[in-house]
Design a protein around this motif. Structure first.
Motif, PDB file in Angstrom:
ATOM      1  N   ALA A  27      -1.372   3.472   5.802  1.00 40.30           N
ATOM      2  CA  ALA A  27      -0.187   2.350   5.123  1.00 40.30           C
ATOM      3  C   ALA A  27       0.483   2.274   6.062  1.00 40.30           C
ATOM      4  O   ALA A  27       0.654   0.701   6.688  1.00 40.30           O
ATOM      5  CB  ALA A  27      -0.335   2.810   4.081  1.00 40.30           C
ATOM      6  N   PRO A  28       1.595   2.835   7.009  1.00 41.33           N
ATOM      7  CA  PRO A  28       2.270   2.649   7.973  1.00 41.33           C
ATOM      8  C   PRO A  28       2.488   1.501   8.936  1.00 41.33           C
ATOM      9  O   PRO A  28       2.708   0.523   8.967  1.00 41.33           O
ATOM     10  CB  PRO A  28       3.542   3.592   8.497  1.00 41.33           C
ATOM     11  CG  PRO A  28       3.343   4.951   6.887  1.00 41.33           C
ATOM     12  CD  PRO A  28       1.507   4.740   6.720  1.00 41.33           C
ATOM     13  N   GLU A  29       1.338   2.153   9.083  1.00 35.32           N
ATOM     14  CA  GLU A  29       0.426   1.253  10.475  1.00 35.32           C
ATOM     15  C   GLU A  29      -0.095   0.363   9.938  1.00 35.32           C
ATOM     16  O   GLU A  29       0.215  -1.084  10.586  1.00 35.32           O
ATOM     17  CB  GLU A  29       0.015   2.443  11.596  1.00 35.32           C
ATOM     18  CG  GLU A  29       0.148   2.760  12.117  1.00 35.32           C
ATOM     19  CD  GLU A  29       0.271   4.467  11.870  1.00 35.32           C
ATOM     20  OE1 GLU A  29       1.627   5.291  11.963  1.00 35.32           O
ATOM     21  OE2 GLU A  29      -0.237   4.176  10.756  1.00 35.32           O
ATOM     22  N   ASP A  35       8.530   1.622  11.194  1.00 31.26           N
ATOM     23  CA  ASP A  35       9.594   1.353  11.564  1.00 31.26           C
ATOM     24  C   ASP A  35      11.138   2.472   9.976  1.00 31.26           C
ATOM     25  O   ASP A  35      12.424   2.268  10.306  1.00 31.26           O
ATOM     26  CB  ASP A  35      10.524   0.608  11.424  1.00 31.26           C
ATOM     27  CG  ASP A  35      10.702  -0.677  10.643  1.00 31.26           C
ATOM     28  OD1 ASP A  35       9.892  -0.706  10.227  1.00 31.26           O
ATOM     29  OD2 ASP A  35      11.256  -1.290  10.095  1.00 31.26           O
ATOM     30  N   GLU A  36      10.751   2.457   9.057  1.00 30.53           N
ATOM     31  CA  GLU A  36      11.091   2.837   7.927  1.00 30.53           C
ATOM     32  C   GLU A  36      10.145   4.758   7.964  1.00 30.53           C
ATOM     33  O   GLU A  36       9.325   4.803   7.551  1.00 30.53           O
ATOM     34  CB  GLU A  36      10.426   2.401   6.680  1.00 30.53           C
ATOM     35  CG  GLU A  36      11.628   2.574   5.296  1.00 30.53           C
ATOM     36  CD  GLU A  36      13.062   1.651   5.443  1.00 30.53           C
ATOM     37  OE1 GLU A  36      13.783   3.116   4.761  1.00 30.53           O
ATOM     38  OE2 GLU A  36      13.037   1.126   5.942  1.00 30.53           O
ATOM     39  N   LYS A  37      11.115   5.295   7.978  1.00 32.53           N
ATOM     40  CA  LYS A  37      11.113   7.021   8.971  1.00 32.53           C
ATOM     41  C   LYS A  37      10.573   7.221   8.146  1.00 32.53           C
ATOM     42  O   LYS A  37       9.791   8.154   7.640  1.00 32.53           O
ATOM     43  CB  LYS A  37      12.030   7.192   9.500  1.00 32.53           C
ATOM     44  CG  LYS A  37      11.848   6.960  11.411  1.00 32.53           C
ATOM     45  CD  LYS A  37      10.607   6.763  11.624  1.00 32.53           C
ATOM     46  CE  LYS A  37      10.984   5.857  12.726  1.00 32.53           C
ATOM     47  NZ  LYS A  37       9.534   6.013  13.607  1.00 32.53           N
ATOM     48  N   LYS A  38      11.415   7.459   6.375  1.00 33.50           N
ATOM     49  CA  LYS A  38      11.539   8.066   5.132  1.00 33.50           C
ATOM     50  C   LYS A  38       9.502   7.602   4.177  1.00 33.50           C
ATOM     51  O   LYS A  38       8.970   8.786   4.088  1.00 33.50           O
ATOM     52  CB  LYS A  38      12.477   7.709   4.230  1.00 33.50           C
ATOM     53  CG  LYS A  38      13.533   8.521   4.630  1.00 33.50           C
ATOM     54  CD  LYS A  38      14.226   8.179   3.685  1.00 33.50           C
ATOM     55  CE  LYS A  38      15.928   9.117   4.146  1.00 33.50           C
ATOM     56  NZ  LYS A  38      17.380   8.476   3.100  1.00 33.50           N
ATOM     57  N   ALA A  39       9.840   6.537   4.563  1.00 32.80           N
ATOM     58  CA  ALA A  39       8.719   5.659   3.965  1.00 32.80           C
ATOM     59  C   ALA A  39       7.197   6.059   4.676  1.00 32.80           C
ATOM     60  O   ALA A  39       6.597   6.723   3.923  1.00 32.80           O
ATOM     61  CB  ALA A  39       9.131   4.266   3.734  1.00 32.80           C
ATOM     62  N   VAL A  40       7.617   6.435   6.082  1.00 31.27           N
ATOM     63  CA  VAL A  40       6.131   6.927   6.665  1.00 31.27           C
ATOM     64  C   VAL A  40       5.956   8.160   5.838  1.00 31.27           C
ATOM     65  O   VAL A  40       4.650   8.497   5.906  1.00 31.27           O
ATOM     66  CB  VAL A  40       6.027   6.655   8.177  1.00 31.27           C
ATOM     67  CG1 VAL A  40       5.507   7.369   9.143  1.00 31.27           C
ATOM     68  CG2 VAL A  40       6.588   5.431   8.744  1.00 31.27           C
ATOM     69  N   PHE A  92      13.856   3.045   0.565  1.00 34.67           N
ATOM     70  CA  PHE A  92      13.311   1.667   1.132  1.00 34.67           C
ATOM     71  C   PHE A  92      12.997   0.502  -0.268  1.00 34.67           C
ATOM     72  O   PHE A  92      11.772   0.032   0.654  1.00 34.67           O
ATOM     73  CB  PHE A  92      12.201   2.871   1.709  1.00 34.67           C
ATOM     74  CG  PHE A  92      11.435   3.186   0.843  1.00 34.67           C
ATOM     75  CD1 PHE A  92      10.224   3.130   1.172  1.00 34.67           C
ATOM     76  CD2 PHE A  92      11.078   4.695   1.039  1.00 34.67           C
ATOM     77  CE1 PHE A  92       9.299   2.736   0.122  1.00 34.67           C
ATOM     78  CE2 PHE A  92      10.193   5.348   0.429  1.00 34.67           C
ATOM     79  CZ  PHE A  92       9.152   4.594  -0.252  1.00 34.67           C
ATOM     80  N   ALA A  93      13.792   0.529  -1.121  1.00 35.04           N
ATOM     81  CA  ALA A  93      13.592  -0.398  -1.715  1.00 35.04           C
ATOM     82  C   ALA A  93      13.139  -2.038  -1.304  1.00 35.04           C
ATOM     83  O   ALA A  93      12.859  -3.030  -1.978  1.00 35.04           O
ATOM     84  CB  ALA A  93      13.607  -0.364  -3.217  1.00 35.04           C
ATOM     85  N   ASN A  94      14.464  -2.346  -0.303  1.00 37.43           N
ATOM     86  CA  ASN A  94      14.747  -3.634  -0.040  1.00 37.43           C
ATOM     87  C   ASN A  94      13.780  -3.476   1.480  1.00 37.43           C
ATOM     88  O   ASN A  94      13.771  -4.834   2.226  1.00 37.43           O
ATOM     89  CB  ASN A  94      16.189  -3.001   0.721  1.00 37.43           C
ATOM     90  CG  ASN A  94      17.594  -3.073   0.349  1.00 37.43           C
ATOM     91  OD1 ASN A  94      17.132  -3.935  -1.473  1.00 37.43           O
ATOM     92  ND2 ASN A  94      18.241  -2.756   0.268  1.00 37.43           N
ATOM     93  N   ASN A  95      13.013  -2.605   1.958  1.00 37.47           N
ATOM     94  CA  ASN A  95      11.648  -2.912   2.795  1.00 37.47           C
ATOM     95  C   ASN A  95      10.947  -3.528   1.817  1.00 37.47           C
ATOM     96  O   ASN A  95      10.463  -2.489   1.359  1.00 37.47           O
ATOM     97  CB  ASN A  95      11.641  -1.387   3.731  1.00 37.47           C
ATOM     98  CG  ASN A  95      10.613  -1.526   4.781  1.00 37.47           C
ATOM     99  OD1 ASN A  95       9.812  -3.015   4.400  1.00 37.47           O
ATOM    100  ND2 ASN A  95      10.755  -1.297   5.932  1.00 37.47           N
ATOM    101  N   LYS A  97       7.268  -4.623   2.823  1.00 37.88           N
ATOM    102  CA  LYS A  97       6.262  -4.382   2.820  1.00 37.88           C
ATOM    103  C   LYS A  97       6.096  -2.789   2.781  1.00 37.88           C
ATOM    104  O   LYS A  97       5.290  -2.301   2.430  1.00 37.88           O
ATOM    105  CB  LYS A  97       6.265  -3.973   4.543  1.00 37.88           C
ATOM    106  CG  LYS A  97       6.148  -5.546   5.941  1.00 37.88           C
ATOM    107  CD  LYS A  97       6.118  -5.763   6.644  1.00 37.88           C
ATOM    108  CE  LYS A  97       5.949  -6.356   7.715  1.00 37.88           C
ATOM    109  NZ  LYS A  97       6.029  -6.896   9.050  1.00 37.88           N
ATOM    110  N   ALA A  98       7.346  -1.570   2.639  1.00 32.92           N
ATOM    111  CA  ALA A  98       7.134  -0.534   2.314  1.00 32.92           C
ATOM    112  C   ALA A  98       6.831  -0.573   0.816  1.00 32.92           C
ATOM    113  O   ALA A  98       6.446   0.360   0.237  1.00 32.92           O
ATOM    114  CB  ALA A  98       8.061   0.316   3.321  1.00 32.92           C
TER     115      ALA A  98
END
Length: 133
Positions: A27-29, A35-40, A92-95, A97-98
């Motif tokens: 999903a990250p790719e 760029d959102e390391k925790k979400a990755v 990471f709620a402000n991102n 895409k994530a």
């Protein structure tokens, strides 16, 4: 007594899980939030957990039949709720895409799980005294 079978069989659920796990892992790719390391990291953990529980479930598609199917479904509910809350828990709620990926995958997991017939592989269909709709 009215008995209504759910539309997703155990077999179809297995197919969905074997598709969900690599999708969550990638999903990250796919969604563009590398760029959102925790979400990755969380996305990879969820993908790995879903694959592990799928491989270990007592079902036609389980490789090592250890976990009862109803326990598998309970784990799926927990993962779905975790996915829905993760953007706020891990910041990471402000991102968009994530966040939206986790919301979508959590919603898909919740819907698939809630529509899955929870019958174990060895349970006989008991309909002798029931009206079936």
């Amino acid at each position: 007594m009215i008995f209504m079978q759910k539309p997703i069989t155990r077999q179809m659920h297995g197919v969905a899980d074997y598709g969900y796990a690599p999708l969550m892992f990638a999903a990250p790719e796919i969604a563009g939030f590398t760029d959102e390391k925790k979400a990755v990291m969380i996305s990879r953990i969820i993908g790995g957990k879903v694959l592990a529980s799928t491989l270990l479930t007592k079902a036609e598609w389980g490789v090592y039949k250890v976990i009862p199917f109803k326990v598998h479904l309970a784990l799926d509910v927990a993962v779905s709720l975790f996915s829905l809350a993760a953007p706020w828990i891990f910041g990471f709620a402000n991102n968009a895409k994530a966040r939206n990926t986790f919301l979508a995958m959590g919603a898909v997991g919740a819907v698939v799980t809630s529509l899955t017939e929870p019958r174990e592989m060895n349970e006989a269909l008991k309909i002798a005294d029931m009206d079936i709709i």
